[in-house]
Design a protein around this motif. Sequence first.
Motif, PDB file in Angstrom:
ATOM      1  N   LYS A  61      66.208 -25.259   2.409  1.00  0.00           N
ATOM      2  CA  LYS A  61      66.781 -25.274   1.067  1.00  0.00           C
ATOM      3  C   LYS A  61      67.837 -24.192   0.901  1.00  0.00           C
ATOM      4  N   PHE A  62      67.575 -22.978   1.468  1.00  0.00           N
ATOM      5  CA  PHE A  62      68.505 -21.865   1.274  1.00  0.00           C
ATOM      6  C   PHE A  62      68.720 -21.089   2.569  1.00  0.00           C
ATOM      7  N   VAL A  63      69.936 -20.590   2.724  1.00  0.00           N
ATOM      8  CA  VAL A  63      70.309 -19.750   3.856  1.00  0.00           C
ATOM      9  C   VAL A  63      71.354 -18.753   3.360  1.00  0.00           C
ATOM     10  N   VAL A  64      71.324 -17.547   3.918  1.00  0.00           N
ATOM     11  CA  VAL A  64      72.388 -16.568   3.711  1.00  0.00           C
ATOM     12  C   VAL A  64      73.026 -16.305   5.072  1.00  0.00           C
ATOM     13  N   SER A  65      74.344 -16.248   5.130  1.00  0.00           N
ATOM     14  CA  SER A  65      75.004 -16.031   6.421  1.00  0.00           C
ATOM     15  C   SER A  65      76.358 -15.365   6.236  1.00  0.00           C
ATOM     16  N   ASN A  66      76.731 -14.560   7.229  1.00  0.00           N
ATOM     17  CA  ASN A  66      78.091 -14.017   7.262  1.00  0.00           C
ATOM     18  C   ASN A  66      78.876 -14.571   8.445  1.00  0.00           C
ATOM     19  N   SER A  67      78.286 -15.536   9.154  1.00  0.00           N
ATOM     20  CA  SER A  67      79.008 -16.156  10.260  1.00  0.00           C
ATOM     21  C   SER A  67      80.269 -16.828   9.718  1.00  0.00           C
ATOM     22  N   PRO A  68      81.420 -16.657  10.385  1.00  0.00           N
ATOM     23  CA  PRO A  68      82.680 -17.143   9.803  1.00  0.00           C
ATOM     24  C   PRO A  68      82.703 -18.636   9.504  1.00  0.00           C
ATOM     25  N   GLY A  69      82.216 -19.461  10.429  1.00  0.00           N
ATOM     26  CA  GLY A  69      82.140 -20.893  10.171  1.00  0.00           C
ATOM     27  C   GLY A  69      83.472 -21.548   9.862  1.00  0.00           C
ATOM     28  N   THR A  70      83.391 -22.790   9.430  1.00  0.00           N
ATOM     29  CA  THR A  70      84.549 -23.582   9.027  1.00  0.00           C
ATOM     30  C   THR A  70      84.330 -24.048   7.596  1.00  0.00           C
ATOM     31  N   HIS A  71      85.342 -23.883   6.744  1.00  0.00           N
ATOM     32  CA  HIS A  71      85.188 -24.142   5.318  1.00  0.00           C
ATOM     33  C   HIS A  71      85.897 -25.438   4.908  1.00  0.00           C
TER      34      HIS A  71
ATOM     35  N   GLU B 153      83.919 -12.048   7.632  1.00  0.00           N
ATOM     36  CA  GLU B 153      84.772 -11.621   6.520  1.00  0.00           C
ATOM     37  C   GLU B 153      84.032 -11.558   5.195  1.00  0.00           C
ATOM     38  N   ASP B 154      82.947 -12.319   5.074  1.00  0.00           N
ATOM     39  CA  ASP B 154      82.250 -12.372   3.789  1.00  0.00           C
ATOM     40  C   ASP B 154      80.811 -12.804   4.011  1.00  0.00           C
ATOM     41  N   LEU B 155      80.028 -12.730   2.942  1.00  0.00           N
ATOM     42  CA  LEU B 155      78.644 -13.178   2.977  1.00  0.00           C
ATOM     43  C   LEU B 155      78.541 -14.444   2.145  1.00  0.00           C
ATOM     44  N   TYR B 156      77.876 -15.471   2.692  1.00  0.00           N
ATOM     45  CA  TYR B 156      77.817 -16.771   2.040  1.00  0.00           C
ATOM     46  C   TYR B 156      76.376 -17.089   1.648  1.00  0.00           C
ATOM     47  N   PHE B 157      76.227 -17.601   0.428  1.00  0.00           N
ATOM     48  CA  PHE B 157      74.931 -18.004  -0.096  1.00  0.00           C
ATOM     49  C   PHE B 157      74.928 -19.530  -0.179  1.00  0.00           C
ATOM     50  N   LEU B 158      74.009 -20.150   0.554  1.00  0.00           N
ATOM     51  CA  LEU B 158      74.053 -21.599   0.759  1.00  0.00           C
ATOM     52  C   LEU B 158      72.783 -22.276   0.286  1.00  0.00           C
ATOM     53  N   LYS B 159      72.954 -23.513  -0.189  1.00  0.00           N
ATOM     54  CA  LYS B 159      71.803 -24.346  -0.534  1.00  0.00           C
ATOM     55  C   LYS B 159      71.929 -25.686   0.190  1.00  0.00           C
ATOM     56  N   ASP B 160      70.806 -26.424   0.218  1.00  0.00           N
ATOM     57  CA  ASP B 160      70.773 -27.762   0.823  1.00  0.00           C
ATOM     58  C   ASP B 160      71.391 -27.735   2.218  1.00  0.00           C
TER      59      ASP B 160
END
Length: 458
Positions: free
Chosen positions: A82-92, A110-117
Amino acid sequence: MFGISKACVLFLLAPAKAHKLVSDGLRGSAGEKDSASIEKQFEIVQAISDNMKLAHSMSNEEYAMHTESFELCAEEDREHLKFVVSNSPGTHDDETNQIRFGYWDLGWAEDLYFLKDVVYCPATWWSGYKIVGTKLSADEFKVEVKDYLEENNLSSVLYNIHGMNTNTEDSFVGLGLRFKDEYQGPTNALFIPIMWRNAWELSAALAYDYGRNTHAIRAGKLLAEHVDVFNADYTTNIMCHSQGNFVFRVFAQNIDNPEVVFDKIFLVAADARSDMFADGFNPAAPRTADEQSKDKHQRGVNLKDDYDSSGSMLITNCRYDEHSGAGLTLGSHAALGVPEEECELNGGLAMTNVANHVHVLWNAEDSTLESREYFQMGTMIEFQEALGRVGDKAESYMNLQYFQERVTFHDFTGDKVWDGNEHNYQLECDAVKEYFAGTLDDQALDALPCQENPTGLH
């Protein structure tokens, strides 16, 4: 006999070659870190990527299209958190507000991302694994977490900061999914992995020093910038494993106005200095009147000469050198050597400033933590030895009443960890029982499902 392409052979051999070069060549003939060997590791990492493209007969454009696609796998192949926090750059993807992670997202955080689903798709013959989630603001994230807890009758959140050489797939599957499948129901807790960018593409010997002194510091400071996400009106705990403990310490020491945001912190197999809660290392920690009147610099761990007037370890002891080793740098930090963040005093105090209680889970037979002593050099053995391996010594350094009331040590030496899994016991039953002792009754703790398979994560 089956045929195999030259590209495929190269792809299969490259990781093994990288591992051998690191283990045999990280030290030069005189035992020093060898610049040429380290540079060779980065060449091999690039070679692995190049050979993967060749093995699939793809052009660069085709390779990027396959690895960066947001298209998900078949429903039956998906796994969900349901939820994850990550600072991995990834693709947006700005249109859908989604972010995709994969093994080859190797950039600088570069940033911290707060993710759902968040959805995981395993690797196939034509594409690596992918993890796709929807981005939220920190405030939206807290609201969604609270709603999810209430809707699913869950009572608390357990965040996790993993250790080194753990890619986003390891964190999702080996930690997040495992806890969800085995422990979420029995503990009534929501596990949220913090998937921080580390040097997972490098072999362990190189990834340790390089990643600790660059990626780990970056992750800790990004977490500090977003500390408010942990300041929620539901119970929040955090479990840090191995090098994740250094990430947490950097986080705690970079908060401008610290306050309690966690009920409990669990430092598991901590790759952290053993004098973390010693009075000499924490001169700003509160003292009783009796403690203030005593000379607290009689123990070797507390020698005044080990610290300078500005509150940091003397450079001769900390060995911080911006141009050390191969001279590799990332951001403002040396890729090798000991960074200034490791030398800053009051690390233990910073941790207790953000939690009601700290628990240290340690194992004297943790051979993985012995390797710390090669990298974390200094004149003080207390600086070199790991909190997660010499917990008995670390507890004996803890002279102040302030820490004695706020820090508890748990000895996991012996039967509490499986043979061969002396370092990676963070999700074994006895460890999970410690996380929820005082929250669950004895009957519920005894009912936790116990498995004999170690996580295999560092």
